[in-house]
Write a protein that holds these residues in place. Structure first.
Motif, PDB file in Angstrom:
ATOM      1  N   MET A 223      22.502  71.058  74.779  1.00  0.00           N
ATOM      2  CA  MET A 223      23.785  70.416  74.968  1.00  0.00           C
ATOM      3  C   MET A 223      24.339  69.993  73.623  1.00  0.00           C
ATOM      4  O   MET A 223      23.603  69.531  72.772  1.00  0.00           O
ATOM      5  CB  MET A 223      23.635  69.183  75.859  1.00  0.00           C
ATOM      6  CG  MET A 223      24.958  68.733  76.350  1.00  0.00           C
ATOM      7  SD  MET A 223      25.461  66.987  76.338  1.00  0.00           S
ATOM      8  CE  MET A 223      24.764  66.183  75.003  1.00  0.00           C
ATOM      9  N   LYS A 224      25.646  70.158  73.458  1.00  0.00           N
ATOM     10  CA  LYS A 224      26.316  69.775  72.224  1.00  0.00           C
ATOM     11  C   LYS A 224      27.523  68.915  72.561  1.00  0.00           C
ATOM     12  O   LYS A 224      28.327  69.268  73.425  1.00  0.00           O
ATOM     13  CB  LYS A 224      26.758  71.036  71.479  1.00  0.00           C
ATOM     14  CG  LYS A 224      27.480  70.751  70.188  1.00  0.00           C
ATOM     15  CD  LYS A 224      27.893  72.061  69.516  1.00  0.00           C
ATOM     16  CE  LYS A 224      28.747  71.765  68.303  1.00  0.00           C
ATOM     17  NZ  LYS A 224      29.265  72.991  67.704  1.00  0.00           N
ATOM     18  N   MET A 225      27.637  67.777  71.893  1.00  0.00           N
ATOM     19  CA  MET A 225      28.807  66.923  72.068  1.00  0.00           C
ATOM     20  C   MET A 225      29.988  67.608  71.395  1.00  0.00           C
ATOM     21  O   MET A 225      29.910  68.002  70.234  1.00  0.00           O
ATOM     22  CB  MET A 225      28.556  65.553  71.432  1.00  0.00           C
ATOM     23  CG  MET A 225      29.654  64.560  71.654  1.00  0.00           C
ATOM     24  SD  MET A 225      29.855  64.068  73.373  1.00  0.00           S
ATOM     25  CE  MET A 225      28.282  63.302  73.701  1.00  0.00           C
ATOM     26  N   GLN A 226      31.099  67.761  72.094  1.00  0.00           N
ATOM     27  CA  GLN A 226      32.256  68.475  71.565  1.00  0.00           C
ATOM     28  C   GLN A 226      33.132  67.607  70.670  1.00  0.00           C
ATOM     29  O   GLN A 226      33.601  68.055  69.644  1.00  0.00           O
ATOM     30  CB  GLN A 226      33.084  69.055  72.710  1.00  0.00           C
ATOM     31  CG  GLN A 226      32.343  70.114  73.512  1.00  0.00           C
ATOM     32  CD  GLN A 226      32.018  71.335  72.667  1.00  0.00           C
ATOM     33  OE1 GLN A 226      32.859  71.839  71.940  1.00  0.00           O
ATOM     34  NE2 GLN A 226      30.783  71.791  72.737  1.00  0.00           N
ATOM     35  N   ARG A 227      33.423  66.359  71.091  1.00  0.00           N
ATOM     36  CA  ARG A 227      34.246  65.464  70.294  1.00  0.00           C
ATOM     37  C   ARG A 227      34.315  64.091  70.943  1.00  0.00           C
ATOM     38  O   ARG A 227      33.966  63.934  72.107  1.00  0.00           O
ATOM     39  CB  ARG A 227      35.653  66.011  70.096  1.00  0.00           C
ATOM     40  CG  ARG A 227      36.440  66.153  71.383  1.00  0.00           C
ATOM     41  CD  ARG A 227      37.798  66.728  71.115  1.00  0.00           C
ATOM     42  NE  ARG A 227      38.375  67.190  72.377  1.00  0.00           N
ATOM     43  CZ  ARG A 227      39.610  67.562  72.507  1.00  0.00           C
ATOM     44  NH1 ARG A 227      40.411  67.539  71.480  1.00  0.00           N
ATOM     45  NH2 ARG A 227      40.060  67.974  73.665  1.00  0.00           N
ATOM     46  N   ALA A 228      34.776  63.129  70.184  1.00  0.00           N
ATOM     47  CA  ALA A 228      35.031  61.780  70.697  1.00  0.00           C
ATOM     48  C   ALA A 228      36.463  61.418  70.335  1.00  0.00           C
ATOM     49  O   ALA A 228      36.920  61.707  69.224  1.00  0.00           O
ATOM     50  CB  ALA A 228      34.071  60.773  70.084  1.00  0.00           C
ATOM     51  N   ILE A 229      37.172  60.833  71.281  1.00  0.00           N
ATOM     52  CA  ILE A 229      38.543  60.408  71.047  1.00  0.00           C
ATOM     53  C   ILE A 229      38.650  58.932  71.424  1.00  0.00           C
ATOM     54  O   ILE A 229      38.470  58.579  72.591  1.00  0.00           O
ATOM     55  CB  ILE A 229      39.554  61.238  71.874  1.00  0.00           C
ATOM     56  CG1 ILE A 229      39.425  62.720  71.534  1.00  0.00           C
ATOM     57  CG2 ILE A 229      40.978  60.731  71.623  1.00  0.00           C
ATOM     58  CD1 ILE A 229      40.273  63.626  72.400  1.00  0.00           C
ATOM     59  N   PRO A 230      38.912  58.058  70.458  1.00  0.00           N
ATOM     60  CA  PRO A 230      39.047  56.637  70.788  1.00  0.00           C
ATOM     61  C   PRO A 230      40.247  56.404  71.707  1.00  0.00           C
ATOM     62  O   PRO A 230      41.277  57.064  71.578  1.00  0.00           O
ATOM     63  CB  PRO A 230      39.286  55.970  69.433  1.00  0.00           C
ATOM     64  CG  PRO A 230      38.991  56.993  68.405  1.00  0.00           C
ATOM     65  CD  PRO A 230      39.084  58.336  69.045  1.00  0.00           C
ATOM     66  N   MET A 231      40.097  55.459  72.632  1.00  0.00           N
ATOM     67  CA  MET A 231      41.191  55.019  73.491  1.00  0.00           C
ATOM     68  C   MET A 231      41.387  53.531  73.236  1.00  0.00           C
ATOM     69  O   MET A 231      40.492  52.734  73.501  1.00  0.00           O
ATOM     70  CB  MET A 231      40.900  55.267  74.963  1.00  0.00           C
ATOM     71  CG  MET A 231      42.088  54.899  75.839  1.00  0.00           C
ATOM     72  SD  MET A 231      41.860  55.127  77.628  1.00  0.00           S
ATOM     73  CE  MET A 231      41.234  56.767  77.753  1.00  0.00           C
ATOM     74  N   LEU A 232      42.543  53.175  72.696  1.00  0.00           N
ATOM     75  CA  LEU A 232      42.815  51.798  72.319  1.00  0.00           C
ATOM     76  C   LEU A 232      43.640  51.085  73.384  1.00  0.00           C
ATOM     77  O   LEU A 232      44.656  51.616  73.831  1.00  0.00           O
ATOM     78  CB  LEU A 232      43.581  51.761  70.996  1.00  0.00           C
ATOM     79  CG  LEU A 232      42.880  52.395  69.800  1.00  0.00           C
ATOM     80  CD1 LEU A 232      43.803  52.372  68.595  1.00  0.00           C
ATOM     81  CD2 LEU A 232      41.576  51.689  69.509  1.00  0.00           C
ATOM     82  N   PRO A 233      43.229  49.878  73.761  1.00  0.00           N
ATOM     83  CA  PRO A 233      44.050  49.086  74.677  1.00  0.00           C
ATOM     84  C   PRO A 233      45.240  48.520  73.917  1.00  0.00           C
ATOM     85  O   PRO A 233      45.085  47.981  72.818  1.00  0.00           O
ATOM     86  CB  PRO A 233      43.097  47.972  75.131  1.00  0.00           C
ATOM     87  CG  PRO A 233      42.112  47.838  74.025  1.00  0.00           C
ATOM     88  CD  PRO A 233      41.990  49.189  73.394  1.00  0.00           C
ATOM     89  N   VAL A 234      46.434  48.681  74.485  1.00  0.00           N
ATOM     90  CA  VAL A 234      47.654  48.200  73.832  1.00  0.00           C
ATOM     91  C   VAL A 234      48.500  47.431  74.835  1.00  0.00           C
ATOM     92  O   VAL A 234      48.401  47.639  76.038  1.00  0.00           O
ATOM     93  CB  VAL A 234      48.461  49.364  73.212  1.00  0.00           C
ATOM     94  CG1 VAL A 234      47.639  50.085  72.146  1.00  0.00           C
ATOM     95  CG2 VAL A 234      48.938  50.349  74.260  1.00  0.00           C
TER      96      VAL A 234
END
Length: 118
Positions: A1-12
């Motif tokens: 298994m390979k992690m593809q990417r991480a995308i931060p989600m910011l509360p606004v």
């Protein structure tokens, strides 16, 4: 298994205000849903999401830090000042980076830096 990417989600607190702030940093809207109060922003290979719906409670302090790595910290710094952002001077901390730090309208912290040596 390979992690593809991480995308931060910011509360606004207000997605359109956040989209405008990040546009000054050079981010463009990749996807946006006003009904959900959510947007996906992109700048070259970097992505982040801003989302009102996860802002619970709305007055909670922010503790997130996103570190951005431009390929030319000095040119990016000048560009942000030309766009009207009040950014501090570039510092050179002991850990070998040239960097500056700002906050978005919701208090999410952005550290922007480039390695100064090997």
């Amino acid at each position: 298994m390979k992690m593809q990417r991480a995308i931060p989600m910011l509360p606004v607190r207000h997605m359109p205000t956040s989209v405008g702030f990040y546009a000054k940093l050079g981010f463009a809207v990749e996807k946006r849903n006003d009904e959900w109060r959510w947007a996906m922003l992109v700048l070259d290979e970097c992505r982040l999401m801003v989302d009102e719906s996860i802002n619970q409670p709305p007055d909670a302090p922010r503790t997130s830090v996103i570190y951005l790595y431009p390929d030319d910290i000095f040119a990016y710094h000048r560009d942000l000042r030309r766009r009207g952002l009040d950014v501090p001077s570039i510092s050179h901390p002991f850990y070998g980076m040239s960097e500056f730090r700002i906050e978005d309208p919701d208090g999410n912290r952005l550290w922007i830096g480039q390695r100064t040596g090997s």
